[in-house]
Design a protein around this motif. Structure first.
Motif, PDB file in Angstrom:
ATOM      1  N   ARG A  89      36.973  34.770   8.381  1.00 56.83           N
ATOM      2  CA  ARG A  89      35.651  34.129   8.310  1.00 56.83           C
ATOM      3  C   ARG A  89      35.297  33.475   9.652  1.00 56.83           C
ATOM      4  O   ARG A  89      34.169  33.580  10.131  1.00 56.83           O
ATOM      5  CB  ARG A  89      35.626  33.073   7.207  1.00 56.83           C
ATOM      6  CG  ARG A  89      34.240  32.487   6.979  1.00 56.83           C
ATOM      7  CD  ARG A  89      34.248  31.339   5.995  1.00 56.83           C
ATOM      8  NE  ARG A  89      32.885  30.986   5.623  1.00 56.83           N
ATOM      9  CZ  ARG A  89      32.059  30.270   6.379  1.00 56.83           C
ATOM     10  NH1 ARG A  89      32.464  29.832   7.577  1.00 56.83           N
ATOM     11  NH2 ARG A  89      30.828  30.002   5.976  1.00 56.83           N
ATOM     12  N   LEU A  90      36.265  32.807  10.242  1.00 58.98           N
ATOM     13  CA  LEU A  90      36.028  32.129  11.520  1.00 58.98           C
ATOM     14  C   LEU A  90      35.694  33.120  12.627  1.00 58.98           C
ATOM     15  O   LEU A  90      34.800  32.884  13.440  1.00 58.98           O
ATOM     16  CB  LEU A  90      37.252  31.297  11.889  1.00 58.98           C
ATOM     17  CG  LEU A  90      37.158  30.461  13.169  1.00 58.98           C
ATOM     18  CD1 LEU A  90      35.953  29.540  13.122  1.00 58.98           C
ATOM     19  CD2 LEU A  90      38.439  29.667  13.361  1.00 58.98           C
TER      20      LEU A  90
ATOM     21  N   GLU B  74      32.215  34.424  12.155  1.00 64.13           N
ATOM     22  CA  GLU B  74      31.268  33.369  12.536  1.00 64.13           C
ATOM     23  C   GLU B  74      31.127  33.276  14.048  1.00 64.13           C
ATOM     24  O   GLU B  74      30.026  33.112  14.582  1.00 64.13           O
ATOM     25  CB  GLU B  74      31.734  32.025  11.971  1.00 64.13           C
ATOM     26  CG  GLU B  74      30.837  30.857  12.338  1.00 64.13           C
ATOM     27  CD  GLU B  74      31.340  29.544  11.782  1.00 64.13           C
ATOM     28  OE1 GLU B  74      30.904  28.488  12.279  1.00 64.13           O
ATOM     29  OE2 GLU B  74      32.161  29.572  10.844  1.00 64.13           O
ATOM     30  N   LYS B  75      32.250  33.391  14.753  1.00 65.79           N
ATOM     31  CA  LYS B  75      32.216  33.273  16.203  1.00 65.79           C
ATOM     32  C   LYS B  75      31.605  34.505  16.869  1.00 65.79           C
ATOM     33  O   LYS B  75      30.967  34.403  17.912  1.00 65.79           O
ATOM     34  CB  LYS B  75      33.636  33.044  16.743  1.00 65.79           C
ATOM     35  CG  LYS B  75      34.198  31.671  16.415  1.00 65.79           C
ATOM     36  CD  LYS B  75      33.352  30.581  17.032  1.00 65.79           C
ATOM     37  CE  LYS B  75      33.855  29.205  16.673  1.00 65.79           C
ATOM     38  NZ  LYS B  75      33.000  28.134  17.244  1.00 65.79           N
TER      39      LYS B  75
ATOM     40  N   ARG C 164      40.566  32.630   5.873  1.00 58.68           N
ATOM     41  CA  ARG C 164      40.007  31.591   6.746  1.00 58.68           C
ATOM     42  C   ARG C 164      39.814  32.112   8.166  1.00 58.68           C
ATOM     43  O   ARG C 164      38.774  31.880   8.787  1.00 58.68           O
ATOM     44  CB  ARG C 164      40.936  30.365   6.760  1.00 58.68           C
ATOM     45  CG  ARG C 164      40.942  29.555   5.493  1.00 58.68           C
ATOM     46  CD  ARG C 164      41.625  28.214   5.710  1.00 58.68           C
ATOM     47  NE  ARG C 164      43.005  28.351   6.151  1.00 58.68           N
ATOM     48  CZ  ARG C 164      44.047  28.428   5.334  1.00 58.68           C
ATOM     49  NH1 ARG C 164      43.859  28.408   4.027  1.00 58.68           N
ATOM     50  NH2 ARG C 164      45.268  28.524   5.809  1.00 58.68           N
ATOM     51  N   ARG C 165      40.814  32.801   8.675  1.00 57.57           N
ATOM     52  CA  ARG C 165      40.724  33.289  10.053  1.00 57.57           C
ATOM     53  C   ARG C 165      39.670  34.382  10.185  1.00 57.57           C
ATOM     54  O   ARG C 165      38.916  34.413  11.165  1.00 57.57           O
ATOM     55  CB  ARG C 165      42.090  33.819  10.506  1.00 57.57           C
ATOM     56  CG  ARG C 165      42.086  34.287  11.964  1.00 57.57           C
ATOM     57  CD  ARG C 165      43.473  34.654  12.439  1.00 57.57           C
ATOM     58  NE  ARG C 165      43.431  35.227  13.786  1.00 57.57           N
ATOM     59  CZ  ARG C 165      43.384  34.529  14.909  1.00 57.57           C
ATOM     60  NH1 ARG C 165      43.362  33.213  14.858  1.00 57.57           N
ATOM     61  NH2 ARG C 165      43.354  35.128  16.086  1.00 57.57           N
TER      62      ARG C 165
ATOM     63  N   GLU D 141      28.034  32.139  18.902  1.00 61.86           N
ATOM     64  CA  GLU D 141      28.255  30.706  18.886  1.00 61.86           C
ATOM     65  C   GLU D 141      28.309  30.173  20.307  1.00 61.86           C
ATOM     66  O   GLU D 141      28.933  30.766  21.185  1.00 61.86           O
ATOM     67  CB  GLU D 141      29.580  30.381  18.186  1.00 61.86           C
ATOM     68  CG  GLU D 141      29.499  30.546  16.689  1.00 61.86           C
ATOM     69  CD  GLU D 141      28.691  29.436  16.061  1.00 61.86           C
ATOM     70  OE1 GLU D 141      29.082  28.270  16.162  1.00 61.86           O
ATOM     71  OE2 GLU D 141      27.651  29.754  15.472  1.00 61.86           O
TER      72      GLU D 141
ATOM     73  N   LYS E 125      37.928  21.142  11.127  1.00 67.61           N
ATOM     74  CA  LYS E 125      37.445  20.985   9.769  1.00 67.61           C
ATOM     75  C   LYS E 125      37.617  19.533   9.339  1.00 67.61           C
ATOM     76  O   LYS E 125      38.532  18.838   9.781  1.00 67.61           O
ATOM     77  CB  LYS E 125      38.219  21.905   8.820  1.00 67.61           C
ATOM     78  CG  LYS E 125      37.866  23.381   8.973  1.00 67.61           C
ATOM     79  CD  LYS E 125      38.450  24.189   7.827  1.00 67.61           C
ATOM     80  CE  LYS E 125      37.971  25.631   7.892  1.00 67.61           C
ATOM     81  NZ  LYS E 125      38.446  26.411   6.726  1.00 67.61           N
TER      82      LYS E 125
ATOM     83  N   ASN F 158      27.058  31.449  13.091  1.00 67.79           N
ATOM     84  CA  ASN F 158      26.968  30.852  11.761  1.00 67.79           C
ATOM     85  C   ASN F 158      25.584  31.143  11.195  1.00 67.79           C
ATOM     86  O   ASN F 158      24.584  30.989  11.860  1.00 67.79           O
ATOM     87  CB  ASN F 158      27.198  29.341  11.868  1.00 67.79           C
ATOM     88  CG  ASN F 158      27.285  28.677  10.515  1.00 67.79           C
ATOM     89  OD1 ASN F 158      27.438  29.351   9.496  1.00 67.79           O
ATOM     90  ND2 ASN F 158      27.189  27.367  10.502  1.00 67.79           N
TER      91      ASN F 158
ATOM     92  N   ILE G  39      38.641  29.328  18.455  1.00 64.16           N
ATOM     93  CA  ILE G  39      39.250  29.186  17.144  1.00 64.16           C
ATOM     94  C   ILE G  39      40.050  27.893  17.075  1.00 64.16           C
ATOM     95  O   ILE G  39      40.025  27.181  16.081  1.00 64.16           O
ATOM     96  CB  ILE G  39      40.146  30.404  16.837  1.00 64.16           C
ATOM     97  CG1 ILE G  39      39.254  31.641  16.610  1.00 64.16           C
ATOM     98  CG2 ILE G  39      41.019  30.164  15.626  1.00 64.16           C
ATOM     99  CD1 ILE G  39      40.026  32.922  16.389  1.00 64.16           C
TER     100      ILE G  39
ATOM    101  N   VAL H 180      37.799  24.644  16.602  1.00 58.55           N
ATOM    102  CA  VAL H 180      37.076  24.373  15.365  1.00 58.55           C
ATOM    103  C   VAL H 180      37.804  23.283  14.578  1.00 58.55           C
ATOM    104  O   VAL H 180      38.993  23.374  14.326  1.00 58.55           O
ATOM    105  CB  VAL H 180      36.955  25.645  14.508  1.00 58.55           C
ATOM    106  CG1 VAL H 180      36.399  25.309  13.135  1.00 58.55           C
ATOM    107  CG2 VAL H 180      36.055  26.644  15.210  1.00 58.55           C
TER     108      VAL H 180
END
Length: 285
Positions: free
Chosen positions: A37-38, A41-42, A34-35, A106, A121, A46, A116, A119
């Motif tokens: 991927r984040l 993305e940042k 998860r981290r 981003e 969810k 995205n 981070i 974000v």
């Protein structure tokens, strides 16, 4: 966020790989994934190729049976970690060689750590559906519960167990859920587009820009002019409930979105039950 900060965060995730337990689908692995991927993305935005490549890495078998040996699962898991490490190394090299394109990053704060933390969810799923298709919606609920979502994380108005609380105004309740950023599953059909209530839900969610997934009941055609002319972006890929390959992708998306994990053998039982249910519904459709 500058190149130095980006490289620092990526290096941390690369180094963390060697400390992950050999056991597949561990809580430590889920947190690392998860981290990572984040961060990607940042750093690259995205929708970037880097993020798509990371999302495409497989850590488990897509198809297996009760007789599939454990080493087969382990081999795919370790290969996935190797692919992830290679991708992170490539990202770092690109930043060192070419720097970062600010237009692709981003929009938000300048501090990566702050981004981070910011974000958010979704923690609930709302299944937007026509009451005429409630039997298909119940199969979706069954699948979500099998993946680990709790009863209070699902809003499905055709079942009192997941519906509107007693004495609440239905329209105000649904409005509140949509405004609070609930994740929406659009269960599309001709019945859906014939329902004023469904179209109102779709319009409200479109205004708020909720995250969503498009699911069609078996037989629904995404070439349908009602779909292409509606509020949902027709360029976004959806799937029908009997598309087994897409169901597996959907499973992975839900696990990532809601920070869940499921053992492969448990998933096989959930998946088989879902497929049997959908097949039975299609026979009686």
């Amino acid at each position: 966020m500058n190149s130095e900060e980006s490289i620092k965060f990526l290096l941390e995730q690369k180094e963390a790989i060697v400390n992950l337990p050999d056991k597949r689908r561990s809580p430590q692995f889920d947190k690392w994934k998860r981290r990572t991927r984040l961060i990607i993305e940042k750093v690259f935005s995205n929708g970037s190729l880097h993020l798509k490549e990371f999302d495409g890495i497989r850590y488990s078998l897509s198809v297996f049976s009760l007789s599939t040996p454990e080493e087969s699962f382990q081999r795919v898991y370790m290969r996935g970690l190797e692919d992830a490490m290679g991708l992170i190394e490539t990202c770092i090299e690109e930043i060192k060689d070419f720097g970062l394109d600010e237009s692709e990053q981003e929009v938000g704060g300048n501090n990566m750590g702050e981004n981070i933390q910011q974000v958010r969810k979704a923690n609930k799923i709302f299944i937007s559906h026509s009451s005429e298709d409630s039997h298909f919606g119940k199969a979706i609920v069954q699948l979500l519960r099998g993946l680990g979502l709790k009863r209070d994380q699902i809003v499905f108005t055709s079942d009192d167990d997941y519906g509107i609380p007693l004495d609440d105004n239905i329209f105000e309740y649904l409005k509140k859920q949509i405004t609070n950023g609930v994740y929406i599953l659009y269960l599309l059909s001709d019945n859906y587009y014939d329902s004023v209530a469904c179209l109102n839900e779709m319009g409200a969610a479109w205004i708020v820009q909720n995250q969503y997934t498009i699911i069609g009941i078996p037989g629904f055609q995404f070439s349908n002019t009602k779909f292409s002319g509606g509020a949902i972006d027709p360029r976004k890929i959806g799937f029908t409930m009997d598309n087994t390959k897409r169901v597996i992708e959907f499973k992975n998306n839900i696990l990532n979105q809601f920070d869940l994990s499921i053992d492969e053998m448990d998933w096989m039982e959930v998946y088989k039950k879902y497929c049997d249910t959908v097949e039975g519904l299609c026979k009686h459709k």
